[in-house]
Scaffold this motif. Structure first.
Motif, short mmCIF file in Angstrom:
data_model
loop_
_atom_site.label_atom_id
_atom_site.label_comp_id
_atom_site.label_asym_id
_atom_site.label_seq_id
_atom_site.Cartn_x
_atom_site.Cartn_y
_atom_site.Cartn_z
N TYR A 70 0.31 1.07 11.35
CA TYR A 70 -0.27 1.06 12.59
C TYR A 70 -1.93 1.46 12.78
O TYR A 70 -2.33 1.66 11.72
CB TYR A 70 0.22 2.41 13.15
CG TYR A 70 0.12 3.80 12.29
CD1 TYR A 70 -0.95 4.37 12.23
CD2 TYR A 70 1.12 4.07 11.38
CE1 TYR A 70 -1.18 5.50 11.11
CE2 TYR A 70 0.96 4.95 10.43
CZ TYR A 70 -0.13 5.77 10.31
OH TYR A 70 -0.14 6.67 9.53
N PRO A 71 -2.52 0.76 14.14
CA PRO A 71 -3.78 0.89 13.96
C PRO A 71 -4.45 2.28 14.45
O PRO A 71 -5.66 2.46 14.27
CB PRO A 71 -3.92 -0.06 14.91
CG PRO A 71 -2.99 -0.20 15.92
CD PRO A 71 -1.83 0.13 15.01
N GLY A 72 -3.50 3.17 15.09
CA GLY A 72 -4.12 4.26 15.55
C GLY A 72 -3.63 5.46 14.77
O GLY A 72 -3.43 5.60 13.78
N SER A 73 -3.30 6.63 15.47
CA SER A 73 -2.94 7.72 14.80
C SER A 73 -1.47 7.76 14.52
O SER A 73 -0.45 7.08 15.02
CB SER A 73 -3.16 9.05 15.66
OG SER A 73 -2.19 8.75 16.92
N THR A 74 -0.94 8.70 13.47
CA THR A 74 0.42 8.39 13.10
C THR A 74 1.36 8.98 14.11
O THR A 74 1.15 10.14 14.72
CB THR A 74 0.68 9.48 11.66
OG1 THR A 74 -0.21 8.87 10.68
CG2 THR A 74 2.05 9.32 11.11
N ASP A 75 2.64 8.38 14.30
CA ASP A 75 3.53 9.11 15.02
C ASP A 75 4.73 9.70 14.41
O ASP A 75 5.53 9.12 13.52
CB ASP A 75 4.20 7.73 15.93
CG ASP A 75 5.25 8.39 17.12
OD1 ASP A 75 5.75 9.47 16.75
OD2 ASP A 75 5.52 7.62 18.00
N GLN A 76 4.46 11.07 14.05
CA GLN A 76 5.31 11.79 13.43
C GLN A 76 6.78 11.55 13.71
O GLN A 76 7.68 11.80 12.79
CB GLN A 76 4.90 13.34 13.51
CG GLN A 76 3.64 13.82 12.87
CD GLN A 76 3.33 13.54 11.65
OE1 GLN A 76 4.20 13.46 10.74
NE2 GLN A 76 2.22 13.37 11.00
N ARG A 77 6.98 11.78 15.04
CA ARG A 77 8.35 11.49 15.37
C ARG A 77 8.84 10.41 14.94
O ARG A 77 10.19 10.44 14.49
CB ARG A 77 8.64 11.83 16.96
CG ARG A 77 8.22 13.31 17.50
CD ARG A 77 8.46 13.33 18.73
NE ARG A 77 9.90 13.22 19.23
CZ ARG A 77 10.37 13.02 20.67
NH1 ARG A 77 9.41 13.33 21.42
NH2 ARG A 77 11.64 12.93 20.79
N LEU A 78 8.46 9.33 15.05
CA LEU A 78 8.69 7.92 14.47
C LEU A 78 9.20 8.11 13.11
O LEU A 78 10.28 7.56 12.53
CB LEU A 78 7.69 6.87 14.84
CG LEU A 78 8.09 5.73 14.32
CD1 LEU A 78 9.51 5.10 15.15
CD2 LEU A 78 6.90 4.48 14.66
N GLU A 79 8.27 8.55 12.32
CA GLU A 79 8.44 8.68 10.91
C GLU A 79 9.74 9.54 10.54
O GLU A 79 10.43 9.20 9.56
CB GLU A 79 7.09 8.94 10.04
CG GLU A 79 5.81 7.90 10.40
CD GLU A 79 4.79 8.34 9.60
OE1 GLU A 79 4.76 9.51 8.75
OE2 GLU A 79 3.88 7.54 9.29
N GLN A 80 9.80 10.59 11.27
CA GLN A 80 10.69 11.38 10.90
C GLN A 80 12.16 10.74 10.96
O GLN A 80 13.23 10.99 10.54
CB GLN A 80 10.60 12.89 11.61
CG GLN A 80 9.66 13.54 11.39
CD GLN A 80 9.36 14.71 12.09
OE1 GLN A 80 10.20 14.81 13.20
NE2 GLN A 80 8.14 15.58 11.89
N GLY A 81 12.19 10.01 12.49
CA GLY A 81 13.33 9.24 12.57
C GLY A 81 13.76 8.12 11.62
O GLY A 81 14.78 7.62 11.46
#
Length: 442
Positions: A417-428
């Motif tokens: 990803y080019p921006g900030s981490t999506d924590q919910r996406l990674e947890q899913g």
């Protein structure tokens, strides 16, 4: 008496008793060239001798030996080498298998020489007759000549690569093993004037000791027969894998990845046994590479949220040995591994840009590489930061690499990803990786 124009045998009458050529016939230039290039006299000698032996294997083999024609034996050896070479060439063209084409032929050749030398040494010490090296070589050539066509037919059967062809080879080999041993024991009884028990004992002992040199040659190629536990594990793995399929553990564009779409088709095929990433990490860390796992499979699928967003998820799955999985668990946890993973991703990015956009210039630098706390059920998680310069424009990319390594399953997911981490996406994603492993087993 006259000399045969093709094999040199002295004889009388119209035709040569050994090769069938006509006495008194002068060869024309074309026939002479063909004889030299195709070794026609040697083929005639081989086929004539083989047909004699086929009709009465033991008795006619002894008769041919007692003729003491060493020149004919050397011609037969030429044909044996030629047939073996043609068989190996056919194997390579049919299977493109370097192991069968190069390593295993050396192994079997060295073992054959070792067993022959050891058997001759043992038998000569107990024999009641003196045998010269030429006599010993002649008898070995005759035995090999008789068995060569059978070996070639079995090798050709393996070219088809089907279960039935392998079953056929095993079945035919099982049928031939008993008459083959009887043939050898009776020949060597006559040759060395020994009892059947002594011949069998010497053959068994020579088969054990004579294989040591050839077996030692396999070790540099990564085939160490002394590691019996690895061989046992391979056999257990072949049974234990059952219906495990890498396809069952791949991520899919479902509820966990809303809006993501599959890019292209699933890639699959065998590789090093631990995945391309782990092979690269092994190479950089200096860890010894391991040979392919039995039935190892490698599959990858790339999913993109949207091309313009620059975000992607790549799912990488492999079925491998449990021992290899355990070793990789230790490897991914090492302090230096994030740097190796960062370098792997940097090189892969540049290779992809050169392949997809050859007219553009691109450079990449790894600015950060570290372990991060792994979600529940995930073996390890590595974060990578990269600065990419594409046609003079700077882009900052981030990667999170999730490893789920357990049993026979090695599941790796790359989130870019080019921006900030999506924590919910990674947890899913982590939950789906772990859930698939629990659902389909390891």
């Amino acid at each position: 008496m006259a000399a045969c124009p093709e094999c040199g045998e002295q004889g009388e009458g119209q035709f040569c008793a050994r090769c069938g050529a006509e006495f008194g016939r002068e060869q024309n230039g074309v026939l002479a060239v063909l004889n030299v290039l195709l070794r026609l006299p040697a083929w005639r000698t081989f086929l004539h001798a083989w047909w004699r032996m086929a009709r009465r294997p033991v008795g006619h083999t002894i008769d041919i030996f007692e003729e003491r024609n060493f020149r004919a034996a050397t011609e037969m050896l030429e044909i044996i080498i030629l047939i073996s070479s043609l068989g190996l060439a056919g194997t390579f063209l049919r299977l493109s298998n370097l192991e069968q084409e190069f390593i295993l032929p050396i192994y079997f050749s060295v073992n054959l020489v070792g067993i022959s030398v050891m058997f001759s040494w043992l038998a000569r010490r107990r024999s009641r007759v003196e045998r010269s090296s030429r006599e010993i070589l002649t008898m070995f050539i005759l035995v090999s000549a008789f068995s060569t066509p059978f070996a070639l037919l079995l090798e050709i059967s393996l070219w088809f690569g089907t279960p039935w062809s392998r079953i056929l080879v095993v079945a035919v080999s099982s049928v031939l093993v008993v008459p083959g041993w009887i043939y050898m024991v009776r020949l060597w009884k006559y040759f060395w004037r020994l009892g059947a028990g002594s011949v069998v004992a010497f053959l068994v002992l020579a088969s054990i000791i004579g294989q040591i040199p050839g077996t030692a040659l396999l070790i540099p190629f990564g085939y160490n027969p002394l590691k019996v536990n690895k061989q046992l594990e391979d056999r257990q793995a072949n049974r234990g894998y059952g219906n495990l399929s890498a396809q069952n553990y791949l991520l899919n564009a479902g509820p966990v990845l809303p809006g993501f779409q599959l890019s292209g088709s699933v890639l699959q095929g065998p590789d090093s046994g631990a995945g391309e990433l782990m092979a690269a990490v092994e190479s950089q860390s200096g860890a010894p590479s391991h040979p392919p796992s039995p039935r190892a499979t490698y599959q990858a699928v790339a999913l993109y949220l949207a091309q313009e967003s620059g975000m992607s998820v790549v799912s990488d799955v492999e079925i491998a040995r449990t021992g290899d999985i355990q070793r990789d668990r230790t490897l991914v946890a090492a302090d230096q591994t994030p740097a190796y993973v960062g370098e792997y991703l940097r090189v892969a990015l540049l290779q992809g840009e050169r392949q997809n956009h050859p007219d553009q210039t691109a450079t990449a630098t790894v600015t950060g590489a570290a372990h991060r706390p792994a979600p529940p059920g995930i073996t390890s998680m590595i974060h990578i930061d990269e600065n990419v310069l594409l046609n003079g424009q700077q882009i900052v990319l981030h990667y999170d690499v999730l490893f789920a390594l357990t049993g026979h399953v090695e599941s790796i997911t790359y989130i870019s990803y080019p921006g900030s981490t999506d924590q919910r996406l990674e947890q899913g994603i982590a939950a789906q990786m772990v859930g698939d492993i629990k659902a389909h087993g390891t």
